[in-house]
Write an enzyme that holds these catalytic residues in place. Structure first.
Site, PDB file in Angstrom:
ATOM      1  N   HIS A   1      34.797  31.535  39.003  1.00 62.65           N
ATOM      2  CA  HIS A   1      34.224  32.676  38.174  1.00 62.65           C
ATOM      3  C   HIS A   1      35.324  32.929  37.186  1.00 62.65           C
ATOM      4  O   HIS A   1      34.880  32.864  35.778  1.00 62.65           O
ATOM      5  CB  HIS A   1      34.211  34.025  39.226  1.00 62.65           C
ATOM      6  CG  HIS A   1      33.301  33.892  40.068  1.00 62.65           C
ATOM      7  ND1 HIS A   1      32.414  33.056  40.200  1.00 62.65           N
ATOM      8  CD2 HIS A   1      33.131  34.701  41.201  1.00 62.65           C
ATOM      9  CE1 HIS A   1      31.601  33.231  41.128  1.00 62.65           C
ATOM     10  NE2 HIS A   1      32.269  34.232  42.021  1.00 62.65           N
TER      11      HIS A   1
ATOM     12  N   LYS B   1      43.477  38.238  37.266  1.00 61.41           N
ATOM     13  CA  LYS B   1      43.687  38.836  38.383  1.00 61.41           C
ATOM     14  C   LYS B   1      42.419  39.156  39.442  1.00 61.41           C
ATOM     15  O   LYS B   1      41.539  39.731  38.793  1.00 61.41           O
ATOM     16  CB  LYS B   1      44.327  40.416  38.125  1.00 61.41           C
ATOM     17  CG  LYS B   1      44.720  41.142  39.326  1.00 61.41           C
ATOM     18  CD  LYS B   1      45.271  42.571  39.013  1.00 61.41           C
ATOM     19  CE  LYS B   1      44.588  43.406  38.077  1.00 61.41           C
ATOM     20  NZ  LYS B   1      45.556  44.840  37.827  1.00 61.41           N
TER      21      LYS B   1
ATOM     22  N   LYS C   1      40.558  41.646  46.677  1.00 53.11           N
ATOM     23  CA  LYS C   1      39.555  42.279  47.716  1.00 53.11           C
ATOM     24  C   LYS C   1      40.370  43.820  48.224  1.00 53.11           C
ATOM     25  O   LYS C   1      41.434  43.731  48.147  1.00 53.11           O
ATOM     26  CB  LYS C   1      39.293  41.571  48.816  1.00 53.11           C
ATOM     27  CG  LYS C   1      38.474  40.567  48.604  1.00 53.11           C
ATOM     28  CD  LYS C   1      37.935  39.771  49.876  1.00 53.11           C
ATOM     29  CE  LYS C   1      36.545  38.873  49.652  1.00 53.11           C
ATOM     30  NZ  LYS C   1      35.549  39.552  49.141  1.00 53.11           N
TER      31      LYS C   1
ATOM     32  N   LEU D   1      35.316  49.004  21.836  1.00 52.72           N
ATOM     33  CA  LEU D   1      36.624  48.860  21.199  1.00 52.72           C
ATOM     34  C   LEU D   1      37.453  49.915  20.996  1.00 52.72           C
ATOM     35  O   LEU D   1      37.103  50.945  20.493  1.00 52.72           O
ATOM     36  CB  LEU D   1      36.340  48.201  19.783  1.00 52.72           C
ATOM     37  CG  LEU D   1      37.353  47.773  18.982  1.00 52.72           C
ATOM     38  CD1 LEU D   1      38.274  46.598  19.370  1.00 52.72           C
ATOM     39  CD2 LEU D   1      36.966  47.381  17.448  1.00 52.72           C
TER      40      LEU D   1
END
Length: 593
Positions: A342, A435, A438, A486
């Site tokens: 992922h 990073k 769970k 932003l």
């Protein structure tokens, strides 16, 4: 070598596959037109139909004919601002090239492992959503295949519990659901039985009614039985006159060696372009928007380099543990489960150079270049952790090893943080911090781009010693509550000179009334269309595993003990030391407004 067959001389009934240069199946090449998406949008479906009727394929695959003039049918419509916008759902069939007047082709979708959680919670609901939006062809059939004994009625009852309706079309939901369930059938069989797949083939042919049959198999099964299922589908249930494609759900091996072995075994029965390795995060709306945000906005493209970006953070956190599913997780761990696929895929999309076109191969070529430019991971640049029991608000949350499916002495990490570097001219020296964990304090997936400090900033004194407060930051919330914002500095209204840290916020729920499709919807539709842009190529997979395999081997050989962190916390303290080593502060520590 046996191979799933595809049609050498006929094109599927939907023109989009014909238009995509990636819609060919290995040696069996279809008529192919390579063009950018806006050009495709101008092609008349009727003209294309007339063109294909007169096509004569030569032995070498060339097409001895002149180009047919294009019409004005379009996949897009003009918005008030003059930009191309998505067509309405009523135009969805034209978007993928389906022609309701075409009766000579069909699509059969077989969900292998239909009784599992993934099929029930994601795949069948995604297929219904596509049908609900009129994005499936007129002639389609869905078959569930699993070892469990089940009737068609029982499958439909199971599937109906997980189907949901689009908010903007809810008035006709019951009718659409009933129509969809009538297209769903079930066949019980073993995954390694050619005879059982041959029986499935007979049932599929009955529904296909002599039309050109295009078949999609979704392998929602454990990796150890991928090859058995593919072999049986290849020998007993592949299409005889259309295309056949197989979607393979992760994990794709445990390391470079097992991944290569899996790919080699699959290619005994499939061509590479018949294999669709799915990473559902690539179908997320905000991940899809990454290239649009960067390549179509002049304010971002010039800043997308080491000159202006100080660091990039890719953060994934879940607020729950394994919850009884630790048996699967313990064999892989958080690095294999989340970081190697992922987050690394998002990083490659984020960091790639401008592709030649939006063609799938051009995009995947650039992603591979990023992966091959990455510096090998060192153990000192990685922190691993495992959640422990914690009592909060009168509730005791179990530790990872309290899960009955997990060995009591397990050292499998449930948290990992890593600093990776891309050694090329654009990103040299910029830390990319990943990073994933769970049982953390919140559920989120986001990309944070922290820009460099303004040289000689006249207003530094207004921020004191904390210059990070003055740092511009672009934040892309992938899930939940999708948003792009932003962070900027501005003056607070008043007579004094007081600065404020504010956000320019694109909150998707506030800006767009339409419900955001699930990632599986986009990926399933792409697989049906033959669009491979969001699927992982074998050399991409090899490059990703070559980056992580040495690290994983070192962690396991040295039996590195993970740092324990309380269930529901922000993770191990070591992750903050890792970031501080590169003068970085994790952006998710602050409360975003």
């Amino acid at each position: 070598m046996a191979s799933l067959s595809s049609s050498p001389a006929r094109c599927p009934s939907y023109a989009y596959s014909c238009l995509s240069s990636s819609a060919s199946n290995g040696p069996h090449q279809r008529v192919s037109f390579t063009s950018s998406l806006p050009q495709r949008a101008k092609i008349s479906l009727q003209c294309l139909k007339n063109f294909l009727q007169n096509v004569v394929l030569m032995q070498d695959g060339s097409v001895p004919t002149t180009a047919t003039p294009v019409g004005n049918e379009t996949r897009f419509k003009e918005s008030e601002g003059g930009l191309l916008s998505n067509a309405s759902s009523e135009e969805c069939k034209d978007a993928v090239g389906f022609d309701n007047n075409e009766n000579d082709s069909s699509v059969s979708i077989t969900v292998v492992g239909a009784s599992g959680d993934l099929a029930k919670k994601k795949i069948f609901p995604a297929l219904f959503a596509l049908y609900y939006e009129d994005c499936l062809p007129e002639h389609f059939t869905i078959y569930g295949y699993a070892r469990s004994k089940m009737t068609d009625a029982e499958l439909r009852n199971m599937v109906s519990r997980t189907l949901t309706c689009r908010i903007d079309k809810r008035e006709n939901c019951d009718e659409k659901m009933e129509q969809f369930l009538k297209r769903c059938f079930y066949h019980s069989g073993q995954y390694d039985s050619e005879e059982n797949f041959a029986e499935l083939d007979k049932k599929l042919k009955k529904h296909e009614g002599g039309r050109i049959c295009n078949r999609l198999f979704y392998l929602s099964i454990p990796p150890n039985i991928f090859i058995d299922a593919v072999k049986c589908a290849s020998l007993s249930a592949s299409s005889g006159n259309g295309w056949t494609r197989v979607i393979v759900e992760k994990p794709f091996g445990r390391d470079s060696e097992s991944s290569a072995a899996l790919t080699k075994a699959l290619k005994n029965y499939l061509d590479e372009d018949q294999i669709f390795r799915i990473d559902h995060y690539l179908g997320k709306e905000l991940v899809e928007n990454l290239s649009v945000l960067r390549f179509s906005n002049l304010i971002f493209e010039p800043l997308w380099s080491r000159q202006y970006i100080r660091n990039v953070q890719l953060i994934f956190s879940e607020d729950f543990g394994t919850e009884g599913r630790g048996g699967y997780f313990d064999n892989y761990g958080i690095i294999r489960d989340i970081m190697q696929n992922h987050l690394l895929q998002i990083l490659a999309l984020f960091a790639m150079e401008t592709p030649v076109s939006l063609d799938a191969e051009d995009i995947r070529n650039e992603k591979v270049k990023v992966l091959r430019s990455m510096r090998p991971l060192q153990l000192e640049d990685v922190v691993v952790g495992q959640y422990k029991s914690h009592r909060k608000g009168g509730v005791t949350y179990a530790a990872y090893t309290d899960d009955k499916t997990v060995p009591k002495d397990s050292l499998t990490p449930t948290f990992a943080a890593a600093a990776v570097f891309i050694d090329n001219a654009r990103w040299d020296g910029v830390p990319f911090l990943m990073k994933a964990g769970k049982a953390l304090h919140c559920k989120r997936a986001e990309i944070r781009v922290q820009f460099r400090h303004v040289p000689g900033n006249l207003y530094n004194r207004n921020f004191g010693t904390d210059l990070d407060r003055a740092t511009n930051e672009l934040v892309i919330h992938v899930q939940p509550d999708e948003a792009i914002y932003l962070k900027i500095n501005n003056k607070v209204p008043g007579l004094g000179m007081r600065l404020d840290h504010s956000t320019l916020n694109l909150h998707y729920a506030a800006r767009y009334s339409k419900e955001i499709p699930d990632a599986y919807e986009r990926l399933l539709l792409d697989a049906i269309e033959g669009e491979r842009r969001l699927f992982i190529r074998s050399d991409e997979l090899d490059a990703a595993w070559s980056l992580f395999t040495p690290l994983l081997k070192e962690l396991e050989d040295k039996k590195i003990i993970p740092e324990y962190y309380p269930y529901g916390s922000r993770g191990p303290v070591g992750a903050h030391y890792l970031a501080a080593r590169y003068n970085v502060r994790w952006g998710d520590l602050n409360v975003d407004q």
